[in-house]
Design a protein around this motif. Structure first.
Motif, PDB file in Angstrom:
ATOM      1  N   ASN A   1      -5.310   4.888   6.943  1.00 56.45           N
ATOM      2  CA  ASN A   1      -5.927   4.113   5.580  1.00 56.45           C
ATOM      3  C   ASN A   1      -4.960   2.782   5.350  1.00 56.45           C
ATOM      4  O   ASN A   1      -5.156   2.429   4.173  1.00 56.45           O
TER       5      ASN A   1
ATOM      6  N   SER B   1      -2.629   8.309  -5.237  1.00 52.59           N
ATOM      7  CA  SER B   1      -4.095   8.700  -5.356  1.00 52.59           C
ATOM      8  C   SER B   1      -4.090  10.000  -5.841  1.00 52.59           C
ATOM      9  O   SER B   1      -5.573  10.524  -6.534  1.00 52.59           O
TER      10      SER B   1
ATOM     11  N   THR C   1      -6.352   4.020  -0.851  1.00 53.84           N
ATOM     12  CA  THR C   1      -7.577   3.012  -1.237  1.00 53.84           C
ATOM     13  C   THR C   1      -7.531   2.476  -2.667  1.00 53.84           C
ATOM     14  O   THR C   1      -8.389   1.817  -2.912  1.00 53.84           O
TER      15      THR C   1
ATOM     16  N   ASN D   1       0.953  -1.191  -0.010  1.00 52.03           N
ATOM     17  CA  ASN D   1      -0.012   0.042  -0.108  1.00 52.03           C
ATOM     18  C   ASN D   1       0.834   1.302  -0.190  1.00 52.03           C
ATOM     19  O   ASN D   1       1.076   1.790   0.849  1.00 52.03           O
TER      20      ASN D   1
ATOM     21  N   GLU E   1      -9.583   8.485  -2.281  1.00 54.21           N
ATOM     22  CA  GLU E   1      -8.953   8.757  -0.740  1.00 54.21           C
ATOM     23  C   GLU E   1      -7.455   8.013  -0.853  1.00 54.21           C
ATOM     24  O   GLU E   1      -7.169   7.302  -1.378  1.00 54.21           O
TER      25      GLU E   1
END
Length: 284
Positions: free
Chosen positions: A32, A250, A264, A6, A261
């Motif tokens: 997140n 993002s 995500t 991520n 977001e």
């Protein structure tokens, strides 16, 4: 590290045209699940020390970042730089030159909007500016939403701030060669940001990627907030065709404006070389 990471390597703070501080962005990214983070303000690296400190306070790994505006075939194209030495003098001077002229451009935009009945737009836009050197169309858009001229920033751009509309004023940015060389000579990696956003013909896009790689560019954003699932596939193929590493980000600007977001996005497709593998020694 693998594709299954991520990493969010493209977002903006109040230092350019975002609405959150570097510290608030770092906290949001961590909440997140972001594991590797970069702040990529437009033509500005003044927030990087704060971003690095905030990332480490949140327990995230961090890369230096910037997004540089360039002119290519009469269009504005964005080049993200990652993993560079933020103290490199050539990079700092180049960014300073690129920021120059934004105030003059903004005043011309205000004049154009005044002609269609929108008064005092320059002063209104300034209320939304964290860094006056970086006043941009986004700040004008926020002002027009505040005044009720449009319901959201997308409508502002459609009606007033794109080519042929009353508030559009072109700006002569750096060249593609300039941006790529500033980044690479500072020890970083140059990456073509959100390529699906540009309105190039297939031949023009091929020219962009060919010239970019010829100047030493090494990456392309494959998974980004403005790409569709089909475009992930398209630009994964482009990355393979040109032998480029793949990035993920993002392009987050604001909780109220951004459709994607922080942290995500889907993971990178398989069979690609993630940019963070090539930048492993630059991660802080």
């Amino acid at each position: 590290m693998t594709n299954i990471l991520n990493a969010d390597l493209h977002c903006h703070s109040v230092v350019s045209d975002g609405t959150l501080t570097p510290e608030a962005l770092a906290e949001r990214a961590k909440s997140n699940g972001v594991e590797l983070w970069a702040l990529t303000d437009h033509d500005e690296i003044g927030g990087l020390q704060r971003a690095r400190d905030a990332a480490h306070a949140q327990g995230m790994r961090y890369l230096t970042g910037v997004e540089i505006s360039v002119t290519f075939l009469h269009q504005t194209v964005h080049i993200v730089g990652l993993g560079f030495d933020a103290d490199n003098d050539d990079l700092r001077q180049g960014l300073r030159r690129t920021r120059g002229g934004r105030k003059e451009r903004a005043m011309e935009m205000s004049d154009g909007l005044a002609k269609v009945g929108i008064k005092d737009a320059f002063e209104g836009a300034l209320k939304f500016v964290g860094n006056p050197d970086l006043i941009s169309r986004t700040h004008f858009a926020r002002f027009l939403v505040e005044t009720g001229a449009c319901k959201d920033t997308n409508e502002v751009f459609r009606k007033y701030l794109t080519e042929g509309k009353p508030g559009y004023v072109p700006h002569r940015w750096a060249t593609l060669k300039d941006a790529v060389q500033w980044i690479t000579q500072a020890g970083g990696m140059a990456i073509i940001a959100h390529p699906a956003r540009y309105k190039f013909s297939p031949n023009e896009e091929f020219a962009l990627f060919t010239e970019f790689k010829g100047h030493g560019g090494q990456g392309v954003e494959v998974v980004t907030g403005s790409h569709s699932a089909a475009e992930y596939v398209t630009y994964a193929s482009t990355a393979r065709e040109f032998g480029l590493a793949a990035s993920r980000g993002s392009d987050f600007h604001s909780p109220l404006e951004s459709h994607t977001e922080l942290g995500t996005l889907p993971y990178l497709p398989g069979g690609l070389t993630p940019v963070w593998e090539l930048l492993s020694t630059r991660i802080q």
